[in-house]
Design an enzyme around this catalytic site. Sequence first.
Site, PDB file in Angstrom:
ATOM      1  N   LYS A  93       0.834  -1.208   0.000  1.00  0.00           N
ATOM      2  CA  LYS A  93       0.000   0.000   0.000  1.00  0.00           C
ATOM      3  C   LYS A  93       0.873   1.264   0.000  1.00  0.00           C
ATOM      4  O   LYS A  93       0.645   2.183  -0.773  1.00  0.00           O
ATOM      5  CB  LYS A  93      -0.916   0.050   1.240  1.00  0.00           C
ATOM      6  CG  LYS A  93      -1.824  -1.152   1.403  1.00  0.00           C
ATOM      7  CD  LYS A  93      -2.731  -1.008   2.625  1.00  0.00           C
ATOM      8  CE  LYS A  93      -2.011  -0.932   3.959  1.00  0.00           C
ATOM      9  NZ  LYS A  93      -1.436  -2.194   4.429  1.00  0.00           N
ATOM     10  N   ARG A 143      12.156  -6.221   4.120  1.00  0.00           N
ATOM     11  CA  ARG A 143      12.132  -4.809   4.512  1.00  0.00           C
ATOM     12  C   ARG A 143      13.100  -4.580   5.682  1.00  0.00           C
ATOM     13  O   ARG A 143      13.845  -3.607   5.699  1.00  0.00           O
ATOM     14  CB  ARG A 143      10.695  -4.422   4.901  1.00  0.00           C
ATOM     15  CG  ARG A 143      10.530  -3.001   5.371  1.00  0.00           C
ATOM     16  CD  ARG A 143       9.109  -2.520   5.191  1.00  0.00           C
ATOM     17  NE  ARG A 143       8.295  -2.717   6.387  1.00  0.00           N
ATOM     18  CZ  ARG A 143       6.974  -2.524   6.422  1.00  0.00           C
ATOM     19  NH1 ARG A 143       6.321  -2.160   5.348  1.00  0.00           N
ATOM     20  NH2 ARG A 143       6.299  -2.701   7.534  1.00  0.00           N
TER      21      ARG A 143
END
Length: 204
Positions: A13, A127
């Site tokens: 997102k 990440r």
Amino acid sequence: MRLIFLGPPGAGKGTQAKRLTDKYGIPQLSTGDMLRAAVSDGSEIGKRAKEVMDAGGLVSDDIVNQIVSERIEQADCAKGFILDGYPRTVPQAKALGENLRDKGIDLDAVIELKVDEEALVRRIENRVAETVAAGGTVRSDDNPESFRKRLSEYREKTAPLSEYYQGQGDLVVLDGMAHVDVVTAAIERVLEKERDSASSVAHN
Ligand code: ADP
């Protein structure tokens, strides 16, 4: 252009919202970023939110409703905004709906990015690794235990929003497993269609 992005943590997102921000010149409103800023400022809200966030739980609806309501009144939101990470519960969606109605604002689209959970765990691990490699600070909720909690909160409290927005005729579901450029192109097609139908209504 007023957009909501739905999807579990790690669905992409934020990545997609940033790209649209550049292209359309409208801000990305990430409640996660706003709350992390409140935590680092040491504000009252930040103090209340920190523990819940670190454990992967959801901050109370009242707090996030208030933060978003104030944020969308700011001048840079006049042309539109992208909500990333809000609403996250059905009561938040209802509060947002009322808030937008009061302000005379219409939503253009709700876009859900669908991804499988295996991939999510790998994305979060990447990440973390990329952040460490770049010498950055890893988010205090990017650890396996909090991540599992974030996923279970998503399943229980946020996933029902798909049905909620589907019922309102606003939902578009896209494949978040595709390459990031492919996802961006799919989102842009949705937005163009939305714009075309809005302008044909305006001309009729
Ligand atoms: P994620 O990558 O998990 O989607 P975010 O940056 O969007 O992370 O949010 C991080 C944390 O901030 C959430 O786990 C939650 O504790 C809090 N948070 C963010 N948005 C909301 C919201 N709309 N309602 C409640 N809590 C929220």
